[in-house]
Motif scaffolding. Structure first.
Motif, PDB file in Angstrom:
ATOM      1  N   ASP A 122       0.702  -1.205  -0.089  1.00 11.94           N
ATOM      2  CA  ASP A 122      -0.088  -0.023  -0.015  1.00 11.94           C
ATOM      3  C   ASP A 122       0.616   1.403   0.006  1.00 11.94           C
ATOM      4  OD1 ASP A 122      -2.262  -1.416   0.085  1.00 11.94           O
ATOM      5  OD2 ASP A 122      -2.354  -1.586   2.340  1.00 11.94           O
ATOM      6  N   SER A 123       2.133   1.175   0.139  1.00 14.46           N
ATOM      7  CA  SER A 123       3.042   2.425   0.491  1.00 14.46           C
ATOM      8  C   SER A 123       3.952   2.613  -0.712  1.00 14.46           C
ATOM      9  CB  SER A 123       3.777   2.090   1.750  1.00 14.46           C
ATOM     10  OG  SER A 123       4.605   0.751   1.659  1.00 14.46           O
ATOM     11  N   PHE A 124       4.064   1.715  -1.606  1.00 12.57           N
ATOM     12  CA  PHE A 124       5.044   1.953  -2.697  1.00 12.57           C
ATOM     13  C   PHE A 124       4.425   3.165  -3.708  1.00 12.57           C
ATOM     14  CE2 PHE A 124       6.398   1.316  -7.250  1.00 12.57           C
ATOM     15  CZ  PHE A 124       7.916   1.237  -6.882  1.00 12.57           C
ATOM     16  N   ALA A 125       3.217   3.202  -3.915  1.00 11.53           N
ATOM     17  CA  ALA A 125       2.878   4.071  -5.008  1.00 11.53           C
ATOM     18  C   ALA A 125       2.357   5.372  -4.436  1.00 11.53           C
ATOM     19  CB  ALA A 125       1.586   3.483  -6.010  1.00 11.53           C
ATOM     20  N   THR A 126       2.630   5.709  -3.123  1.00 15.33           N
ATOM     21  CA  THR A 126       2.405   6.802  -2.388  1.00 15.33           C
ATOM     22  C   THR A 126       3.347   8.034  -3.112  1.00 15.33           C
ATOM     23  OG1 THR A 126       3.619   6.375  -0.625  1.00 15.33           O
ATOM     24  CG2 THR A 126       1.621   5.608  -0.475  1.00 15.33           C
ATOM     25  N   ALA A 127       2.704   9.139  -2.861  1.00 14.86           N
ATOM     26  CA  ALA A 127       3.735  10.313  -3.315  1.00 14.86           C
ATOM     27  C   ALA A 127       4.918  10.292  -2.746  1.00 14.86           C
ATOM     28  CB  ALA A 127       2.715  11.654  -3.282  1.00 14.86           C
ATOM     29  N   LYS A 128       4.911  10.111  -1.423  1.00 19.43           N
ATOM     30  CA  LYS A 128       6.263  10.380  -0.474  1.00 19.43           C
ATOM     31  C   LYS A 128       7.139   9.390  -0.955  1.00 19.43           C
ATOM     32  CE  LYS A 128       7.572  10.386   4.319  1.00 19.43           C
ATOM     33  NZ  LYS A 128       7.092  10.426   5.608  1.00 19.43           N
ATOM     34  N   ASN A 129       6.716   8.186  -1.306  1.00 24.36           N
ATOM     35  CA  ASN A 129       7.676   7.056  -1.750  1.00 24.36           C
ATOM     36  C   ASN A 129       8.252   7.390  -2.843  1.00 24.36           C
ATOM     37  OD1 ASN A 129       8.845   4.377  -0.895  1.00 24.36           O
ATOM     38  ND2 ASN A 129       7.785   3.784  -2.303  1.00 24.36           N
ATOM     39  N   ILE A 130       7.566   7.439  -3.824  1.00 20.79           N
ATOM     40  CA  ILE A 130       7.982   8.092  -5.449  1.00 20.79           C
ATOM     41  C   ILE A 130       8.845   9.229  -5.272  1.00 20.79           C
ATOM     42  CG2 ILE A 130       7.373   8.534  -7.353  1.00 20.79           C
ATOM     43  CD1 ILE A 130       6.408   5.826  -6.889  1.00 20.79           C
ATOM     44  N   TYR A 131       8.695  10.008  -4.271  1.00 20.98           N
ATOM     45  CA  TYR A 131       9.646  11.174  -4.171  1.00 20.98           C
ATOM     46  C   TYR A 131      10.817  10.808  -3.658  1.00 20.98           C
ATOM     47  CZ  TYR A 131      11.239  16.010  -2.789  1.00 20.98           C
ATOM     48  OH  TYR A 131      11.862  17.140  -2.595  1.00 20.98           O
ATOM     49  N   ASN A 132      10.854   9.967  -2.654  1.00 20.47           N
ATOM     50  CA  ASN A 132      12.119   9.315  -2.071  1.00 20.47           C
ATOM     51  C   ASN A 132      12.769   8.571  -3.297  1.00 20.47           C
ATOM     52  OD1 ASN A 132      11.700  10.625   0.460  1.00 20.47           O
ATOM     53  ND2 ASN A 132      10.568   8.835   1.275  1.00 20.47           N
ATOM     54  N   ILE A 133      12.165   7.811  -3.883  1.00 19.82           N
ATOM     55  CA  ILE A 133      12.794   6.835  -4.846  1.00 19.82           C
ATOM     56  C   ILE A 133      13.627   7.678  -5.966  1.00 19.82           C
ATOM     57  CG2 ILE A 133      12.433   5.207  -6.745  1.00 19.82           C
ATOM     58  CD1 ILE A 133      10.261   3.783  -5.117  1.00 19.82           C
ATOM     59  N   THR A 134      12.929   8.554  -6.422  1.00 16.65           N
ATOM     60  CA  THR A 134      13.339   9.469  -7.548  1.00 16.65           C
ATOM     61  C   THR A 134      14.417  10.361  -6.787  1.00 16.65           C
ATOM     62  OG1 THR A 134      11.605  11.249  -7.021  1.00 16.65           O
ATOM     63  CG2 THR A 134      11.161   9.503  -8.892  1.00 16.65           C
ATOM     64  N   ARG A 135      14.372  10.741  -5.664  1.00 13.29           N
ATOM     65  CA  ARG A 135      15.544  11.660  -5.282  1.00 13.29           C
ATOM     66  C   ARG A 135      16.641  10.784  -4.748  1.00 13.29           C
ATOM     67  NH1 ARG A 135      14.326  14.845   0.139  1.00 13.29           N
ATOM     68  NH2 ARG A 135      14.038  12.750   0.802  1.00 13.29           N
ATOM     69  N   ASN A 136      16.458   9.442  -4.335  1.00 11.69           N
ATOM     70  CA  ASN A 136      17.582   8.612  -4.033  1.00 11.69           C
ATOM     71  C   ASN A 136      18.461   7.954  -5.275  1.00 11.69           C
ATOM     72  OD1 ASN A 136      17.013   8.859  -1.157  1.00 11.69           O
ATOM     73  ND2 ASN A 136      15.972   7.123  -0.929  1.00 11.69           N
ATOM     74  N   VAL A 137      17.606   7.725  -6.294  1.00 13.12           N
ATOM     75  CA  VAL A 137      18.320   7.287  -7.203  1.00 13.12           C
ATOM     76  C   VAL A 137      19.210   8.236  -7.998  1.00 13.12           C
ATOM     77  CG1 VAL A 137      16.528   7.936  -9.273  1.00 13.12           C
ATOM     78  CG2 VAL A 137      17.790   5.688  -9.441  1.00 13.12           C
ATOM     79  N   THR A 138      19.243   9.343  -7.777  1.00 11.57           N
ATOM     80  CA  THR A 138      19.765  10.568  -8.625  1.00 11.57           C
ATOM     81  C   THR A 138      21.432  10.403  -8.271  1.00 11.57           C
ATOM     82  OG1 THR A 138      19.437  12.247  -6.936  1.00 11.57           O
ATOM     83  CG2 THR A 138      17.834  11.948  -8.770  1.00 11.57           C
ATOM     84  N   PHE A 139      21.831  10.139  -6.884  1.00 11.62           N
ATOM     85  CA  PHE A 139      23.117   9.980  -6.762  1.00 11.62           C
ATOM     86  C   PHE A 139      23.772   9.013  -7.378  1.00 11.62           C
ATOM     87  CE2 PHE A 139      20.657  11.562  -2.699  1.00 11.62           C
ATOM     88  CZ  PHE A 139      20.883  12.902  -2.903  1.00 11.62           C
ATOM     89  N   VAL A 140      23.263   7.758  -7.250  1.00 10.13           N
ATOM     90  CA  VAL A 140      24.145   6.772  -7.967  1.00 10.13           C
ATOM     91  C   VAL A 140      23.908   6.951  -9.550  1.00 10.13           C
ATOM     92  CG1 VAL A 140      23.898   4.330  -8.627  1.00 10.13           C
ATOM     93  CG2 VAL A 140      23.571   5.155  -6.244  1.00 10.13           C
TER      94      VAL A 140
END
Length: 332
Positions: free
Chosen positions: A44-62
């Motif tokens: 229930d938490s993967f497609a939330t706006a907060k989680n998507i925001y975290n994923i897109t932000r975290n992926v940037t550094f790598v």
């Protein structure tokens, strides 16, 4: 037998489609999409706006560092020092700003440090013939040690008069609520893709990776291009370090530890060939996205985070296996 125009167009279309579907990046992208669909239904938490925001932000550094790493891998090299270079550049930025200097001076010092490290690596590899593995492995230790010396192995979390500017630079969302690091990643990916596809420098990079001896005979300035490539790799780590410092709001001497493995994995999973001659900017982004989705999904599915290395390592092996099978099929 004469071939009609319609037949010619049809052959080109099939060839274009076969090229896309035969590419490793395409199937990794499909895997990312399928994983996102599955996680959206399974949790229930993967497609939330907060989680998507975290994923897109975290992926940037790598992803940002993987862009530079892709260039190195295309030339047939490797850069194991990027995690430590990120740490060193982050610490230089933090120490300079903590001393009261402006954010512009701090960024200039950080970028200058990255370019100096990259030039040192590249010169040893290109002009003195040192193996890339040995040089960058040594720099992995040197750069992190210098970061400890610069900070006396302490945490730096006060960035002087421009403290808020740095936090906004890395942690803000200035355009349509999109995290700033994502915007930087997209811009850098477009620049990298353009350079590889449309410039003489990009052609030289692929030529060196395809056949360095032949590239030399055709007049490609191989040593100079190699030095520039390693400078770009270190620069990408420095840029990621600046952004991550603004995002975290603090710098420790263990920042970026082990990051080189994730970066190399992102590039290889995205289609870069460790033997050289193959790689794309888009592939680096897709590979980084798959790694972040895997990392994110483990916690959501209640799987021990210690399994992350197994999943990423397995993805690397599968990526290399896919490439080998493709080469064997083309050879037949």
């Amino acid at each position: 037998m004469a071939i009609t125009l319609d037949q010619t167009i049809g052959q080109k279309q099939r060839s274009w489609l076969a090229t896309i579907m035969g590419g490793q990046t395409f199937w990794v992208l499909i895997a990312v999409i399928l994983a996102c669909i599955f996680l959206s239904m399974a949790t229930d938490s993967f497609a939330t706006a907060k989680n998507i925001y975290n994923i897109t932000r975290n992926v940037t550094f790598v992803a940002i560092i993987a862009l530079g790493m892709t260039l190195v891998i295309i030339t047939g090299g490797i850069d194991l020092s990027v995690g430590s270079v990120l740490c060193l550049c982050s610490m230089v930025l933090a120490v300079v700003m903590h001393a009261g200097y402006s954010i512009e001076v701090g960024i200039a010092a950080s970028i200058g440090t990255a370019l100096l490290v990259g030039a040192f690596n590249g010169a040893l590899i290109a002009y003195l013939g040192f193996p890339p593995f040995v040089v960058t492995l040594g720099m992995l230790s040197i750069a992190r040690s210098l970061a400890m010396v610069a900070s006396n192995n302490t945490v730096v979390f006060q960035f002087g008069p421009d403290h808020d500017k740095l936090l906004a630079l890395g942690g803000g969302a200035w355009v349509f609520g999109i995290a700033n690091p994502v915007l930087y990643m997209v811009v850098l990916a477009l620049i990298t893709g353009f350079v590889l596809r449309w410039t003489k420098f990009g052609r030289y990079v692929f030529a060196i990776g395809g056949n360095e001896h032949a590239a030399t005979l055709t007049g490609v300035p191989v040593p100079r291009i190699k030095v520039i490539v390693y400078m770009i790799s270190a620069l990408s780590a420095g840029v990621a370090g600046i952004i991550q410092t603004g995002w975290l709001g603090a710098v420790t001497t263990n920042i970026g530890a082990g990051m080189e493995l994730q970066v190399i994995a992102a590039a290889v999973i995205g289609g870069a060939n460790l033997a050289g001659g193959v790689g794309t900017a888009f592939g680096a982004l897709v590979g980084a996205a798959l790694i972040e989705v895997i990392r994110n999904s483990l916690g959501l599915l209640g799987i021990n985070a210690f399994w992350q290395g197994c999943f990423i390592g397995g993805a690397i092996v599968l990526a290399v296996l896919f490439d080998r099978l493709r080469n064997l099929r083309q050879g037949e």
